[in-house]
Design a protein around this motif. Structure first.
Motif, PDB file in Angstrom:
ATOM      1  N   TRP A   7      62.208  50.834   9.623  1.00 27.07           N
ATOM      2  CA  TRP A   7      63.015  49.998  10.518  1.00 27.07           C
ATOM      3  C   TRP A   7      64.202  50.795  11.037  1.00 27.07           C
ATOM      4  O   TRP A   7      64.873  51.497  10.286  1.00 27.07           O
ATOM      5  N   GLN A   8      64.471  50.655  12.338  1.00 32.00           N
ATOM      6  CA  GLN A   8      65.622  51.301  12.965  1.00 32.00           C
ATOM      7  C   GLN A   8      66.489  50.232  13.611  1.00 32.00           C
ATOM      8  O   GLN A   8      65.979  49.336  14.278  1.00 32.00           O
ATOM      9  N   SER A  13      74.070  47.549  18.159  1.00 30.20           N
ATOM     10  CA  SER A  13      74.604  46.748  17.049  1.00 30.20           C
ATOM     11  C   SER A  13      76.103  46.955  16.949  1.00 30.20           C
ATOM     12  O   SER A  13      76.592  48.066  17.124  1.00 30.20           O
ATOM     13  N   ASP A  14      76.810  45.877  16.631  1.00 30.27           N
ATOM     14  CA  ASP A  14      78.268  46.014  16.559  1.00 30.27           C
ATOM     15  C   ASP A  14      78.724  46.718  15.298  1.00 30.27           C
ATOM     16  O   ASP A  14      79.797  47.258  15.250  1.00 30.27           O
ATOM     17  N   GLY A  15      77.927  46.700  14.252  1.00 32.93           N
ATOM     18  CA  GLY A  15      78.243  47.440  13.050  1.00 32.93           C
ATOM     19  C   GLY A  15      79.336  46.858  12.189  1.00 32.93           C
ATOM     20  O   GLY A  15      79.585  47.333  11.097  1.00 32.93           O
ATOM     21  N   VAL A  22      69.403  43.833  16.058  1.00 30.34           N
ATOM     22  CA  VAL A  22      67.961  43.809  16.165  1.00 30.34           C
ATOM     23  C   VAL A  22      67.446  45.115  15.591  1.00 30.34           C
ATOM     24  O   VAL A  22      68.027  46.173  15.797  1.00 30.34           O
ATOM     25  N   GLU A  23      66.356  45.017  14.849  1.00 29.79           N
ATOM     26  CA  GLU A  23      65.738  46.210  14.292  1.00 29.79           C
ATOM     27  C   GLU A  23      64.318  46.313  14.828  1.00 29.79           C
ATOM     28  O   GLU A  23      63.674  45.301  15.093  1.00 29.79           O
ATOM     29  N   LEU A  33      59.593  43.668  15.586  1.00 25.73           N
ATOM     30  CA  LEU A  33      60.997  43.372  15.868  1.00 25.73           C
ATOM     31  C   LEU A  33      61.486  42.330  14.882  1.00 25.73           C
ATOM     32  O   LEU A  33      60.753  41.403  14.526  1.00 25.73           O
ATOM     33  N   ARG A  34      62.732  42.474  14.455  1.00 24.11           N
ATOM     34  CA  ARG A  34      63.328  41.466  13.580  1.00 24.11           C
ATOM     35  C   ARG A  34      64.832  41.456  13.775  1.00 24.11           C
ATOM     36  O   ARG A  34      65.422  42.438  14.250  1.00 24.11           O
TER      37      ARG A  34
END
Length: 71
Positions: A7-8, A13-15, A22-23, A33-34
């Motif tokens: 998964w990437q 992403s706001d972090g 989204v990964e 996608l998740r």
């Protein structure tokens, strides 16, 4: 034998909390996608339908969904 998928996280992403992104994971035949808030829920598709969806979003072809608020 089940294939492990990697998964990437999205570069958008706001972090800040690590759970608002989204990964994506890619296998030879599918894309997965998740949302990191709900990692057990995975959308699996192939490149062609996802490409068409993204093109429709970018071009404005899709309208806003109907309101789900109670009347």
């Amino acid at each position: 034998m089940a294939q492990d998928i990697h998964w990437q996280k999205s570069s958008f992403s706001d972090g800040s909390e690590g759970s608002t992104c989204v990964e994506v994971a890619v296998t030879p035949t599918t894309l997965h996608l998740r949302e990191s808030d709900h990692p057990a829920t995975v959308l699996t598709t192939t490149r062609t339908p996802l490409t068409h969806l993204l093109q429709a979003i970018r071009s404005g072809e899709l309208s806003d969904p109907p309101s789900t608020s109670p009347r």
